[in-house]
Design a protein around this motif. Structure first.
Motif, PDB file in Angstrom:
ATOM      1  N   ASP A   1      54.916  16.306  60.524  1.00 59.04           N
ATOM      2  CA  ASP A   1      54.370  17.619  60.906  1.00 59.04           C
ATOM      3  C   ASP A   1      54.959  18.711  60.005  1.00 59.04           C
ATOM      4  O   ASP A   1      54.243  19.571  59.474  1.00 59.04           O
ATOM      5  N   LEU A   2      56.272  18.656  59.816  1.00 60.62           N
ATOM      6  CA  LEU A   2      56.940  19.635  58.954  1.00 60.62           C
ATOM      7  C   LEU A   2      56.416  19.557  57.517  1.00 60.62           C
ATOM      8  O   LEU A   2      56.128  20.578  56.889  1.00 60.62           O
ATOM      9  N   LEU A   3      56.288  18.316  56.987  1.00 59.23           N
ATOM     10  CA  LEU A   3      55.846  18.154  55.601  1.00 59.23           C
ATOM     11  C   LEU A   3      54.446  18.715  55.397  1.00 59.23           C
ATOM     12  O   LEU A   3      54.135  19.278  54.341  1.00 59.23           O
ATOM     13  N   GLY A   4      53.601  18.581  56.412  1.00 57.86           N
ATOM     14  CA  GLY A   4      52.266  19.184  56.332  1.00 57.86           C
ATOM     15  C   GLY A   4      52.359  20.691  56.152  1.00 57.86           C
ATOM     16  O   GLY A   4      51.676  21.279  55.305  1.00 57.86           O
ATOM     17  N   GLU A   5      53.249  21.330  56.937  1.00 56.11           N
ATOM     18  CA  GLU A   5      53.406  22.791  56.845  1.00 56.11           C
ATOM     19  C   GLU A   5      54.061  23.192  55.525  1.00 56.11           C
ATOM     20  O   GLU A   5      53.665  24.197  54.914  1.00 56.11           O
ATOM     21  N   VAL A   6      55.051  22.431  55.069  1.00 54.12           N
ATOM     22  CA  VAL A   6      55.735  22.753  53.807  1.00 54.12           C
ATOM     23  C   VAL A   6      54.736  22.796  52.656  1.00 54.12           C
ATOM     24  O   VAL A   6      54.680  23.759  51.886  1.00 54.12           O
ATOM     25  N   PHE A   7      53.924  21.742  52.544  1.00 55.09           N
ATOM     26  CA  PHE A   7      53.021  21.663  51.388  1.00 55.09           C
ATOM     27  C   PHE A   7      51.786  22.548  51.568  1.00 55.09           C
ATOM     28  O   PHE A   7      51.170  22.943  50.574  1.00 55.09           O
ATOM     29  N   LEU A   8      51.451  22.894  52.807  1.00 58.31           N
ATOM     30  CA  LEU A   8      50.410  23.902  53.046  1.00 58.31           C
ATOM     31  C   LEU A   8      50.879  25.252  52.507  1.00 58.31           C
ATOM     32  O   LEU A   8      50.153  25.944  51.782  1.00 58.31           O
ATOM     33  N   ARG A   9      52.126  25.623  52.838  1.00 54.34           N
ATOM     34  CA  ARG A   9      52.632  26.942  52.463  1.00 54.34           C
ATOM     35  C   ARG A   9      53.010  27.038  50.981  1.00 54.34           C
ATOM     36  O   ARG A   9      53.037  28.129  50.427  1.00 54.34           O
TER      37      ARG A   9
ATOM     38  N   ILE B   1      44.984  23.113  56.645  1.00 54.47           N
ATOM     39  CA  ILE B   1      44.851  22.573  55.280  1.00 54.47           C
ATOM     40  C   ILE B   1      43.376  22.389  54.926  1.00 54.47           C
ATOM     41  O   ILE B   1      42.931  22.766  53.834  1.00 54.47           O
ATOM     42  N   TYR B   2      42.595  21.818  55.852  1.00 52.65           N
ATOM     43  CA  TYR B   2      41.161  21.622  55.593  1.00 52.65           C
ATOM     44  C   TYR B   2      40.441  22.959  55.391  1.00 52.65           C
ATOM     45  O   TYR B   2      39.487  23.039  54.620  1.00 52.65           O
ATOM     46  N   ASN B   3      40.903  23.991  56.070  1.00 47.76           N
ATOM     47  CA  ASN B   3      40.290  25.321  55.910  1.00 47.76           C
ATOM     48  C   ASN B   3      40.427  25.794  54.464  1.00 47.76           C
ATOM     49  O   ASN B   3      39.481  26.307  53.869  1.00 47.76           O
ATOM     50  N   LEU B   4      41.627  25.591  53.870  1.00 45.93           N
ATOM     51  CA  LEU B   4      41.852  25.996  52.481  1.00 45.93           C
ATOM     52  C   LEU B   4      41.178  25.050  51.487  1.00 45.93           C
ATOM     53  O   LEU B   4      40.879  25.435  50.360  1.00 45.93           O
ATOM     54  N   MET B   5      40.933  23.802  51.913  1.00 46.56           N
ATOM     55  CA  MET B   5      40.298  22.828  51.023  1.00 46.56           C
ATOM     56  C   MET B   5      38.775  22.889  51.118  1.00 46.56           C
ATOM     57  O   MET B   5      38.078  22.043  50.550  1.00 46.56           O
ATOM     58  N   GLU B   6      38.257  23.903  51.851  1.00 50.13           N
ATOM     59  CA  GLU B   6      36.812  24.102  52.004  1.00 50.13           C
ATOM     60  C   GLU B   6      36.131  23.005  52.812  1.00 50.13           C
ATOM     61  O   GLU B   6      34.920  22.826  52.720  1.00 50.13           O
TER      62      GLU B   6
END
Length: 703
Positions: A85-93, A135-140
């Motif tokens: 969960d953390l890694l998802g947020e780290v690489f999103l930001r 993440i999907y929001n930013l990836m369109e």
């Protein structure tokens, strides 16, 4: 009372935004030799999140690598789930979206394999769904994004987890804002703001408040947008939340660009760029570069714009992220269109078509592409007179009008009408061109869109010159000219001796205030010249004084125009006007009550301004829980009462409230309530302030 554990204390400090105190606890606890594996993961993951909030991305990534190395040694699957969960947020930001997607999908697989059947650790799963949707929001990937965000929201509501719920609501607001559904977006941000205040979740409160400021900007509520955004920046900086402060600076840059304040806008965009470069997040650096390119091209800074475009091109080549590609194509197209050759202008259409032809894209970027393509085709039409261009322009016009209608966007309506008026002029329909320009002007009246106002005034001036050059033999066009002059003459205000004296008094006051500000600006400039160096503190003071001077003139123009009725109409429904203004200005958390209101004869735009001022003053100065508009009919008139339960106007100030120049805010000319009074009096109405326990304004309208 049960003693609060260190872990619980740590979590509460993060929730309320006390990051330094939280880091102090985690640093102390992580040094303990007997720290449990679960607590180690809790402290470490939250420590990394704080580093991300503060924009310390490099350190956050270093600590993340430490955690990844330790992942194989950690036995508990729940700890693995928290880390994914953390890694998802780290690489999103940090902008590494594919890597972020990889880890949240790993986390989702782990949850389904280990915990779904037993329904254990649902909070961690809700957070994973939030990261995946973001993440999907930013990836369109819009369909996937809305699916996971709604799933996370539903689960967080079941779990009564306010933090995740607020972050979901904020992301949904961003989602609908990018699609162009501004009112739905506004509602989400207001819900998030209200819930954040109740749960004392400072991070969520600032995110929702900042984003709400941006939506108010797009809707045309410039003053409210600027107030909300400036409040957020100082709070973001206080809590060392650098990424959010950088985004708020972009919003302030947009607000100042719309108000045609180039120096302020450039300052805020550049501030955002420098902060984002320090974060080493190329996605957000690209956004700041894009805004700077558009601004500098508009202001004939071609060399600077091209240098920034080159930087944006390098980032685009390195990353291949959809959003960065969009920023690059729009910026490149705009540079070619504005300062390029005829051949380059035609090439610019290809850049804009890349954005227009994508099925799911950012609504704001789509509009920019549509407007610029329309402009290029118009220029092409004026040179070639090709019949093939008309259907293309009709299609673009329909798309722009549909988007403006869907969003109730005053600025987009105005920009579309300007382009359509140019088309009408090319076709020789001068009367229709003129109607469109005045319609554009009415759409943004009192919205602080100085840049658009200047553009419309220039278009009207050019139209006037064009019509004067028409031959007397062209009877139709001569009739258009007579019609134009007739309309212009109706717009002149008859000045009596009494109003002339009032105007002279006002101009003397304005002259005094403006000279004070200009003298201060000159002083700071001279000090920098003497020191032979740029002083950032002085520059900030110069910008502040410049903004105050600009505000003086804007308020003055509204004051002078307030008594001028440009378009008196019969049977205007006050219910529709009040509902429109409420939708734009009144937050959802404020309980709004309205009884049935009468139909009256009035200048629609002026009365919208009257209610806008009344509502905005109530929200900004009163901070009420409820606002009420009610109508009472008498034999000879209607009384419309606008009351709120917020802060009461002190008795010693009530007699001065309508005086020109009166204000409780330092540096303000105090024209808001006097403008309301002038609008009322110009209609033959009476505006008063009741002396009771609520703040109640009464508009008395003769039948």
């Amino acid at each position: 009372m049960a003693k609060i554990s260190e872990v619980e204390k740590f979590r509460k400090l993060i929730h309320r935004g006390f990051y330094r105190d939280a880091l102090s606890i985690s640093n102390k606890q992580l040094k303990r030799k007997n720290l449990t594996e679960n607590n180690y993961v809790t402290y470490k993951t939250n420590e990394i999140k704080i580093l991300l909030y503060q924009g310390k991305n490099k350190k956050a990534l270093q600590e993340t690598d430490v955690l990844i190395d330790r992942l194989t040694k950690i036995k508990a699957k729940i700890s693995h789930l928290k880390i994914f969960d953390l890694l998802g947020e780290v690489f999103l930001r940090t902008g590494d979206l594919e890597r972020g997607q990889h880890y949240v999908e790993q986390g989702e697989e782990l949850y389904k394999l280990e915990f779904e059947q037993s329904n254990k650790h649902p909070n961690c799963y809700a957070s994973l769904l939030l990261q995946k949707g973001s993440i999907y929001n930013l990836m369109e990937k819009k369909k996937d994004s809305i699916k996971y965000l709604n799933k996370s929201l539903s689960l967080s509501e079941e779990l009564d987890n306010d933090s995740i719920r607020i972050l979901c609501i904020n992301q949904l607001g961003i989602y609908y804002g990018r699609l162009g559904d501004l009112f739905k977006s506004k509602n989400y941000f207001e819900d998030g703001l209200s819930l954040s205040e109740k749960s004392e979740y400072k991070f969520g409160l600032l995110l929702c408040k900042s984003n709400l400021g941006y939506i108010h900007f797009v809707l045309g509520n410039i003053n409210l947008a600027e107030k909300l955004t400036e409040e957020c920046i100082s709070l973001f900086l206080d809590s060392e939340n650098i990424p959010s402060a950088a985004t708020a600076y972009i919003n302030l840059g947009n607000i100042n660009r719309a108000a045609d304040r180039f120096i302020d806008s450039y300052y805020y965009y550049n501030k955002s760029l420098q902060l984002r470069k320090s974060l080493k997040n190329e996605l957000y650096v690209a956004e700041s570069l894009y805004h700077l390119i558009i601004l500098t091209v508009e202001n004939q800074m071609e060399t600077y714009a091209k240098a920034n475009l080159e930087q944006l091109s390098l980032i685009n080549d390195r990353t291949k992220i959809t959003f960065i590609e969009q920023y690059y194509h729009l910026a490149q197209g705009y540079v070619k269109k504005t300062v390029g050759t005829i051949k380059e202008k035609k090439e610019a259409i290809r850049n804009f078509d890349i954005i227009i032809n994508q099925k799911i894209i950012d609504n704001e970027l789509t509009v920019f592409a549509l407007l610029n393509k329309f402009d290029i085709l118009l220029e092409d039409l004026s040179l070639s007179k090709s019949d093939e261009i008309f259907p293309k322009l009709a299609d673009l016009s329909k798309k722009l009008t549909d988007i403006a209608n869907d969003n109730n966007s005053s600025s987009l309506f105005a920009e579309t009408y300007i382009l359509k008026s140019r088309l009408a002029l090319i076709e020789g329909n001068h009367s229709y061109a003129e109607e469109l320009l005045y319609e554009a002007k009415s759409k943004i009246k009192d919205k602080n869109h100085d840049k658009l106002n200047k553009q419309i005034s220039l278009e009207i001036e050019l139209l006037n010159k064009h019509k004067i050059q028409i031959s007397d033999s062209e009877k139709t066009d001569t009739a258009d000219l007579d019609d134009f002059i007739g309309k212009m003459s109706k717009r002149q205000t008859f000045i009596t001796k009494e109003s002339q004296g009032e105007l002279i008094d006002y101009l003397n006051d304005l002259n005094h205030d403006v000279n004070n500000h200009l003298n201060t600006i000159i002083m700071f400039c001279e000090l920098m010249i003497m020191d032979n160096k740029i002083n950032m503190e002085f520059l900030e003071k110069i910008i502040k004084k410049s903004k105050q001077t600009s505000s003086l003139f804007k308020q003055g123009l509204r004051y002078i125009e307030a008594g001028e009725l440009l378009n008196l109409e019969n049977g205007i429904d006050l219910n529709l006007i009040v509902e429109m203004v409420r939708e734009l200005i009144v937050p959802r958390k404020v309980n709004f009550v309205k009884t049935d209101l009468p139909k009256v004869n009035c200048d629609r735009e002026k009365i919208k301004q009257l209610f806008s001022n009344l509502f905005e003053n109530a929200i900004i100065h009163g901070n009420p829980k409820s606002l009420k508009v009610e109508s009472k009919e008498a034999k000879t008139h209607w009384n419309i009462k606008i009351s709120n339960d917020g802060a009461i106007i002190p008795k010693n100030l009530r007699n001065k409230i309508f005086d020109r120049g009166f204000s409780t805010r330092k540096g303000n000319m105090g024209l808001g309530t006097s403008i309301m009074l002038k609008i009322s009096e110009s209609h033959g109405w009476n505006l008063t302030l009741e002396d009771n326990n609520l703040t109640t304004f009464v508009i008395s309208i003769p039948k």
